[in-house]
Scaffold this motif. Structure first.
Motif, PDB file in Angstrom:
ATOM      1  N   UNK A  98       0.850  -1.182   0.000  1.00 17.01           N
ATOM      2  CA  UNK A  98       0.000   0.000   0.000  1.00 17.01           C
ATOM      3  C   UNK A  98       0.885   1.231   0.000  1.00 17.01           C
ATOM      4  N   UNK A  99       0.355   2.320  -0.543  1.00 15.22           N
ATOM      5  CA  UNK A  99       1.069   3.596  -0.542  1.00 15.22           C
ATOM      6  C   UNK A  99       0.059   4.726  -0.408  1.00 15.22           C
ATOM      7  N   UNK A 100       0.477   5.810   0.265  1.00 16.51           N
ATOM      8  CA  UNK A 100      -0.376   6.981   0.404  1.00 16.51           C
ATOM      9  C   UNK A 100      -1.573   6.727   1.287  1.00 16.51           C
ATOM     10  N   UNK A 101      -2.487   7.692   1.329  1.00 12.71           N
ATOM     11  CA  UNK A 101      -3.763   7.539   2.013  1.00 12.71           C
ATOM     12  C   UNK A 101      -3.681   7.129   3.462  1.00 12.71           C
ATOM     13  N   UNK A 102      -2.611   7.496   4.159  1.00 18.89           N
ATOM     14  CA  UNK A 102      -2.480   7.158   5.565  1.00 18.89           C
ATOM     15  C   UNK A 102      -1.761   5.861   5.840  1.00 18.89           C
ATOM     16  N   UNK A 103      -1.348   5.129   4.786  1.00 13.92           N
ATOM     17  CA  UNK A 103      -0.562   3.918   5.000  1.00 13.92           C
ATOM     18  C   UNK A 103       0.843   4.304   5.460  1.00 13.92           C
ATOM     19  N   UNK A 104       1.383   3.544   6.400  1.00 14.77           N
ATOM     20  CA  UNK A 104       2.717   3.852   6.926  1.00 14.77           C
ATOM     21  C   UNK A 104       3.763   3.571   5.853  1.00 14.77           C
TER      22      UNK A 104
END
Length: 519
Positions: A448-454
């Motif tokens: 995952x990337x962006x949108x609040x993902x670490x």
């Protein structure tokens, strides 16, 4: 001959004045008068009770039962209204899901296992495989020979993460990704596994993630669908696992929440254009007339799907203008083509779809899902994986980078992955030059990337054979619960009662969010 008193009160009868009334009966006038008083009050209260009841229901359903486009004109509003108030401040407003249909082999791309090089053609220990059920493709094999990755791995980013040489572009993003090596699923074959990943259930007929988000959070734009599906062109020679609309279906939710699939070639949406000789004014009048008929049908039958049809007509009318603007990329600067490459100029390629997804994110599309088929490498992994990675690697990098440059990555969640993993042992023949890999549900990698993902983390760990999870397992249900959490949703609360059960994306088996994946 009827009296004036009778003429005035004939409409009080149960036939609305069309049939015999109490005044046609041989009863005293005092009883007739009393009947008139009671009948009038009864009818008044009955009608008022129904009116108040419908008004109360309309309030409780948050406008879901009220016509949103009965008097729709060219400036009408037909935006899907939310049915759900987020439980948390959402980190992401929208999501783009890059779905690698067919299942990428984790040990060839992300999960580096250097020790396998010394185990070429050795049998996978029985203690590692255990009692796992095998597919029909490999159940009859006499041996399960280990096939190390054909490609090297290099350290990428400031974190020095090991990434396959097949991913030179996405490897540059490792400091921005949340890599999850410990995904697990319940299914060992494509059809149930891809359904479980997309709808939370291995049985068809359930709403997909995009449909749940459309239902729960509503739309952020007036002129494009809330949920769009893009199917990328297939690559010659690759094994094509079929996909179908049940993967982006709205299931038991209204049809207006289903994904709208754009075609990879030709007109993105069939039958959207006006026939030759039809003006916009004529089309507007035609839709208004059809909507009025649909509204009369709703008032007569009460089926809420009638309003879904009204909404779809309105959306189609506006898409006649918005879709050509969306797909006309002449306004893109040269820097876009430098980033995505010339392949993005060919409609239907994965690169083109990634660029289109960025343009839709700018225009407020809530959920975009891009499918790239061909990852089902039962044979010829060495021949097909370079083609698949070449088609998706740079485009995935470009999408995340482009969103970041435009200030959209902070509130846009990008997800990459398939429906399960692949086996470390070879299916069929094994040589230094080639091998195949079977289905493997016990562990696989997603990011995952962006949108609040670490950013810049690796979560979960597999054994030395990339076969079993040894630390921090993440089930598909947990992953989906975490995605919903990033969009502000408690997965236990976004539900819809159907067939006597409170239905959810995460199903009835307990699921948990993974807080370590959230920044």
């Amino acid at each position: 001959m009827r009296s004036n008193f009778q003429d005035e009160c004939g409409s009080c009868c149960d036939h609305g004045g069309a049939g015999p009334t109490v005044y046609d009966l041989p009863i005293p006038l005092t009883l007739r008068t009393e009947w008139r008083r009671l009948a009038t009050r009864r009818h008044f209260l009955g009608r008022m009770g129904k009116t108040l009841g419908w008004a109360s229901l309309a309030t409780l359903f948050g406008g879901a039962m009220t016509p949103r486009a009965v008097h729709a004109g060219s400036d009408s509003q037909s935006v899907l209204q939310p049915h759900y108030v987020p439980d948390f401040p959402p980190r992401a407003k929208r999501a783009i899901y890059l779905f690698m249909s067919g299942a990428p082999p984790q040990m060839d791309l992300w999960d580096y296992k250097p020790g396998l090089a010394n185990l070429f053609d050795k049998d996978l220990p029985d203690s590692v495989r255990g009692n796992q059920a095998l597919t029909g493709m490999t159940a009859g094999q006499a041996r399960f020979p280990i096939a190390p990755s054909h490609w090297g791995f290099t350290r990428q980013g400031k974190s020095g993460r090991w990434v396959s040489d097949l991913l030179p572009w996405t490897g540059r993003l490792v400091d921005e990704l949340a890599l999850v090596h410990s995904l697990q699923t319940d299914a060992i074959n494509h059809e149930p596994a891809i359904l479980l990943m997309n709808t939370g259930n291995m049985v068809p007929g359930k709403p997909s993630m995009g449909a749940w988000l459309s239902y729960g959070l509503g739309s952020m734009n007036e002129n494009l669908p809330t949920f769009v599906v893009l199917n990328s062109l297939t690559l010659p020679g690759t094994d094509l696992q079929p996909i179908s609309p049940k993967l982006w279906s709205s299931g038991f939710l209204s049809n207006e929440y289903a994904g709208v699939a754009f075609r990879s070639q030709g007109e993105p949406v069939l039958y959207l254009g006006d026939p030759s000789g039809m003006s916009r004014e004529t089309r507007r009048t035609l839709i208004d007339t059809v909507n009025a008929i649909n509204q009369m049908t709703f008032e007569e039958v009460g089926d809420p799907e009638t309003h879904a049809r009204i909404h779809q007509y309105e959306m189609a009318f506006r898409m006649q203008t918005s879709l050509p603007k969306l797909t006309n990329m002449e306004d893109e600067p040269d820097s876009t083509w430098t980033l995505y490459g010339d392949e993005a100029k060919q409609a239907g390629t994965f690169a083109y779809n990634c660029l289109l997804a960025r343009r839709m994110a700018e225009r407020g599309v809530r959920f975009t899902q891009i499918y790239q088929r061909g990852w089902d490498v039962h044979t010829n992994a060495v021949g097909n994986l370079p083609k698949l990675c070449a088609a998706t690697d740079r485009a995935s990098y470009a999408l995340v980078t482009d969103l970041g440059r435009r200030g959209l990555l902070d509130d846009t969640l990008v997800v990459w992955g398939g429906e399960f993993g692949r086996t470390v042992y070879s299916q069929g023949g094994l040589s230094k030059e080639n091998y195949g890999r079977d289905h493997h549900p016990r562990c696989f990698t997603m990011w995952m990337a962006g949108g609040g993902a670490k950013s810049g983390i690796v979560y979960g760990q597999t054994d030395d054979f990339c076969y079993n999870v040894v630390k921090d397992p993440v089930h598909v249900r947990d992953f989906n619960a975490t995605v919903l959490r990033l969009l502000g949703i408690d997965h236990e609360k976004l539900k819809f009662k159907f067939q006597g059960l409170e239905q959810k994306l995460t199903g009835v088996v307990p699921a948990k969010i993974v807080p370590e994946l959230i920044s």
